[in-house]
Scaffold this motif. Structure first.
Motif, PDB file in Angstrom:
ATOM      1  N   GLY A  15       0.583  -1.219   0.308  1.00 40.53           N
ATOM      2  CA  GLY A  15      -0.128  -0.181   0.083  1.00 40.53           C
ATOM      3  C   GLY A  15       0.970   0.808   0.030  1.00 40.53           C
ATOM      4  N   ALA A  16       1.743   1.547   0.902  1.00 37.95           N
ATOM      5  CA  ALA A  16       2.843   2.575   1.301  1.00 37.95           C
ATOM      6  C   ALA A  16       4.044   2.549  -0.761  1.00 37.95           C
ATOM      7  CB  ALA A  16       3.752   1.861   1.946  1.00 37.95           C
ATOM      8  N   VAL A  17       3.803   1.687  -1.778  1.00 36.85           N
ATOM      9  CA  VAL A  17       4.239   2.614  -2.406  1.00 36.85           C
ATOM     10  C   VAL A  17       3.702   2.086  -3.785  1.00 36.85           C
ATOM     11  CG1 VAL A  17       5.665   0.761  -3.948  1.00 36.85           C
ATOM     12  CG2 VAL A  17       6.409   0.435  -1.730  1.00 36.85           C
ATOM     13  N   LEU A  18       2.270   1.705  -3.839  1.00 35.12           N
ATOM     14  CA  LEU A  18       1.409   1.906  -5.271  1.00 35.12           C
ATOM     15  C   LEU A  18       0.064   2.471  -4.207  1.00 35.12           C
ATOM     16  CD1 LEU A  18       0.856  -2.351  -6.058  1.00 35.12           C
ATOM     17  CD2 LEU A  18       2.236  -0.451  -6.899  1.00 35.12           C
ATOM     18  N   GLY A  19       0.353   2.968  -2.946  1.00 35.74           N
ATOM     19  CA  GLY A  19      -0.807   4.015  -3.020  1.00 35.74           C
ATOM     20  C   GLY A  19      -0.619   5.374  -3.538  1.00 35.74           C
ATOM     21  N   GLY A  31      -0.141  13.731  -0.597  1.00 31.09           N
ATOM     22  CA  GLY A  31       0.169  13.881   0.900  1.00 31.09           C
ATOM     23  C   GLY A  31      -0.619  12.477   1.121  1.00 31.09           C
ATOM     24  N   GLY A  32      -2.124  12.808   1.216  1.00 29.17           N
ATOM     25  CA  GLY A  32      -2.984  11.305   1.465  1.00 29.17           C
ATOM     26  C   GLY A  32      -2.717  10.471   1.016  1.00 29.17           C
ATOM     27  N   GLY A  33      -2.168  10.441  -0.537  1.00 35.35           N
ATOM     28  CA  GLY A  33      -1.404   8.853  -0.639  1.00 35.35           C
ATOM     29  C   GLY A  33      -0.455   7.860  -0.199  1.00 35.35           C
ATOM     30  N   LEU A  34       0.327   8.062   0.801  1.00 32.19           N
ATOM     31  CA  LEU A  34       0.985   7.581   1.114  1.00 32.19           C
ATOM     32  C   LEU A  34       0.815   7.215   2.497  1.00 32.19           C
ATOM     33  CD1 LEU A  34       4.053   6.543   2.215  1.00 32.19           C
ATOM     34  CD2 LEU A  34       4.404   8.459   2.514  1.00 32.19           C
ATOM     35  N   LEU A  35       0.016   7.622   3.246  1.00 35.01           N
ATOM     36  CA  LEU A  35      -1.063   7.404   4.839  1.00 35.01           C
ATOM     37  C   LEU A  35      -1.747   6.573   4.267  1.00 35.01           C
ATOM     38  CD1 LEU A  35      -1.339   7.304   7.759  1.00 35.01           C
ATOM     39  CD2 LEU A  35      -1.823   8.931   7.872  1.00 35.01           C
ATOM     40  N   GLY A  36      -2.709   6.849   3.832  1.00 34.75           N
ATOM     41  CA  GLY A  36      -3.890   6.345   2.934  1.00 34.75           C
ATOM     42  C   GLY A  36      -3.419   4.906   2.436  1.00 34.75           C
ATOM     43  N   GLY A  37      -2.268   4.693   1.451  1.00 30.42           N
ATOM     44  CA  GLY A  37      -1.640   4.238   1.150  1.00 30.42           C
ATOM     45  C   GLY A  37      -1.754   2.756   2.408  1.00 30.42           C
ATOM     46  N   ILE A  38      -0.896   3.352   3.342  1.00 24.87           N
ATOM     47  CA  ILE A  38      -0.481   1.887   4.682  1.00 24.87           C
ATOM     48  C   ILE A  38      -2.060   1.460   5.138  1.00 24.87           C
ATOM     49  CG2 ILE A  38       0.722   2.034   6.930  1.00 24.87           C
ATOM     50  CD1 ILE A  38       2.556   3.301   5.456  1.00 24.87           C
ATOM     51  N   ILE A  39      -2.938   2.336   5.433  1.00 16.87           N
ATOM     52  CA  ILE A  39      -3.590   2.334   6.643  1.00 16.87           C
ATOM     53  C   ILE A  39      -4.607   1.635   5.086  1.00 16.87           C
ATOM     54  CG2 ILE A  39      -6.137   3.111   7.138  1.00 16.87           C
ATOM     55  CD1 ILE A  39      -4.067   5.905   7.917  1.00 16.87           C
ATOM     56  N   GLY A  40      -4.940   1.830   4.211  1.00 18.89           N
ATOM     57  CA  GLY A  40      -5.458   1.280   3.099  1.00 18.89           C
ATOM     58  C   GLY A  40      -5.027  -0.229   3.128  1.00 18.89           C
ATOM     59  N   GLY A  41      -3.867   0.133   2.552  1.00 20.90           N
ATOM     60  CA  GLY A  41      -2.720  -2.075   2.435  1.00 20.90           C
ATOM     61  C   GLY A  41      -2.769  -3.081   3.531  1.00 20.90           C
ATOM     62  N   ILE A  42      -2.740  -2.873   4.470  1.00 17.13           N
ATOM     63  CA  ILE A  42      -3.444  -2.830   6.203  1.00 17.13           C
ATOM     64  C   ILE A  42      -4.790  -3.647   6.008  1.00 17.13           C
ATOM     65  CG2 ILE A  42      -3.094  -2.812   8.351  1.00 17.13           C
ATOM     66  CD1 ILE A  42      -0.624  -1.843   8.328  1.00 17.13           C
ATOM     67  N   ALA A  43      -5.469  -2.370   6.321  1.00 20.60           N
ATOM     68  CA  ALA A  43      -7.020  -2.555   6.218  1.00 20.60           C
ATOM     69  C   ALA A  43      -8.018  -3.435   5.040  1.00 20.60           C
ATOM     70  CB  ALA A  43      -7.832  -2.021   5.818  1.00 20.60           C
ATOM     71  N   ALA A  44      -7.314  -3.741   3.762  1.00 20.95           N
ATOM     72  CA  ALA A  44      -7.647  -4.717   2.787  1.00 20.95           C
ATOM     73  C   ALA A  44      -6.925  -6.289   3.113  1.00 20.95           C
ATOM     74  CB  ALA A  44      -6.585  -4.190   1.126  1.00 20.95           C
ATOM     75  N   GLY A  45      -5.539  -6.595   3.460  1.00 19.72           N
ATOM     76  CA  GLY A  45      -5.075  -7.092   3.640  1.00 19.72           C
ATOM     77  C   GLY A  45      -6.146  -8.284   4.616  1.00 19.72           C
ATOM     78  N   PHE A  46      -6.295  -7.141   6.025  1.00 21.76           N
ATOM     79  CA  PHE A  46      -6.429  -7.846   6.702  1.00 21.76           C
ATOM     80  C   PHE A  46      -8.412  -8.441   6.603  1.00 21.76           C
ATOM     81  CE2 PHE A  46      -9.852  -7.258  10.766  1.00 21.76           C
ATOM     82  CZ  PHE A  46      -8.793  -8.555  11.620  1.00 21.76           C
ATOM     83  N   GLY A  47      -8.488  -7.759   6.219  1.00 21.69           N
ATOM     84  CA  GLY A  47     -10.400  -7.792   5.334  1.00 21.69           C
ATOM     85  C   GLY A  47     -10.919  -9.001   4.136  1.00 21.69           C
ATOM     86  N   ALA A  48      -8.930  -9.365   3.227  1.00 22.68           N
ATOM     87  CA  ALA A  48      -9.496 -10.651   2.575  1.00 22.68           C
ATOM     88  C   ALA A  48      -8.818 -11.596   3.240  1.00 22.68           C
ATOM     89  CB  ALA A  48      -8.197  -9.850   1.373  1.00 22.68           C
ATOM     90  N   LEU A  70       1.874  -8.883  -1.118  1.00 24.17           N
ATOM     91  CA  LEU A  70       1.633  -7.091  -2.195  1.00 24.17           C
ATOM     92  C   LEU A  70       0.681  -6.890  -2.871  1.00 24.17           C
ATOM     93  CD1 LEU A  70       5.920  -8.008  -2.148  1.00 24.17           C
ATOM     94  CD2 LEU A  70       4.606  -6.162  -0.900  1.00 24.17           C
ATOM     95  N   LEU A  71      -0.363  -7.778  -3.791  1.00 28.30           N
ATOM     96  CA  LEU A  71      -1.023  -6.843  -4.393  1.00 28.30           C
ATOM     97  C   LEU A  71      -2.468  -6.691  -4.304  1.00 28.30           C
ATOM     98  CD1 LEU A  71      -0.317  -9.950  -7.348  1.00 28.30           C
ATOM     99  CD2 LEU A  71       0.011  -7.199  -7.483  1.00 28.30           C
ATOM    100  N   GLU A  72      -2.710  -6.925  -2.616  1.00 32.16           N
ATOM    101  CA  GLU A  72      -3.660  -7.058  -1.922  1.00 32.16           C
ATOM    102  C   GLU A  72      -3.476  -5.116  -1.311  1.00 32.16           C
ATOM    103  OE1 GLU A  72      -4.151  -9.761   0.807  1.00 32.16           O
ATOM    104  OE2 GLU A  72      -5.677 -11.086   0.034  1.00 32.16           O
ATOM    105  N   GLY A  73      -2.306  -5.067  -0.833  1.00 28.38           N
ATOM    106  CA  GLY A  73      -1.649  -3.953   0.366  1.00 28.38           C
ATOM    107  C   GLY A  73      -1.971  -2.868  -1.047  1.00 28.38           C
ATOM    108  N   GLY A  74      -1.989  -3.557  -2.276  1.00 33.83           N
ATOM    109  CA  GLY A  74      -1.776  -1.810  -3.291  1.00 33.83           C
ATOM    110  C   GLY A  74      -2.716  -2.060  -3.849  1.00 33.83           C
TER     111      GLY A  74
END
Length: 91
Positions: A15-19, A31-48, A70-74
């Motif tokens: 998420g941090a790389v692809l966000g 600016g919101g892409g990095l923080l949103g990428g990390i949080i969204g990546g972890i949330a997507a992986g946990f949800g999956a 990595l793809l789920e996080g992205g």
């Protein structure tokens, strides 16, 4: 000990790389892409994982499991990073 946290770490890295990349491509702010990428990546992986979708790409091999994490996080990071980037850009 690290084996149980490794998928979430890889989701966050994906998420941090692809966000920010996806957020910038979709005209959101970076600016919101990095923080949103990390949080969204972890949330997507946990949800999956909770939905039982953690074996979609893999054939039981560890390397494919890492790639899938990595793809789920992205994907999750790209979605949330774009949304946060668009919200922060309007301000």
């Amino acid at each position: 000990m690290l084996e149980e946290y490794l998928p979430l770490i890889l989701n966050g890295v994906g998420g941090a790389v692809l966000g920010p990349i996806v957020a910038k491509l979709l005209r959101g702010g970076a600016g919101g892409g990095l923080l949103g990428g990390i949080i969204g990546g972890i949330a997507a992986g946990f949800g999956a994982e909770q939905a039982g979708m953690n074996d979609l790409v893999t054939n039981g091999t560890d390397m494919m499991m890492y790639v899938q994490n990595l793809l789920e996080g992205g994907v999750g990071g790209g979605v949330l990073g774009t949304i946060l980037g668009l919200i922060m850009k309007r301000r």
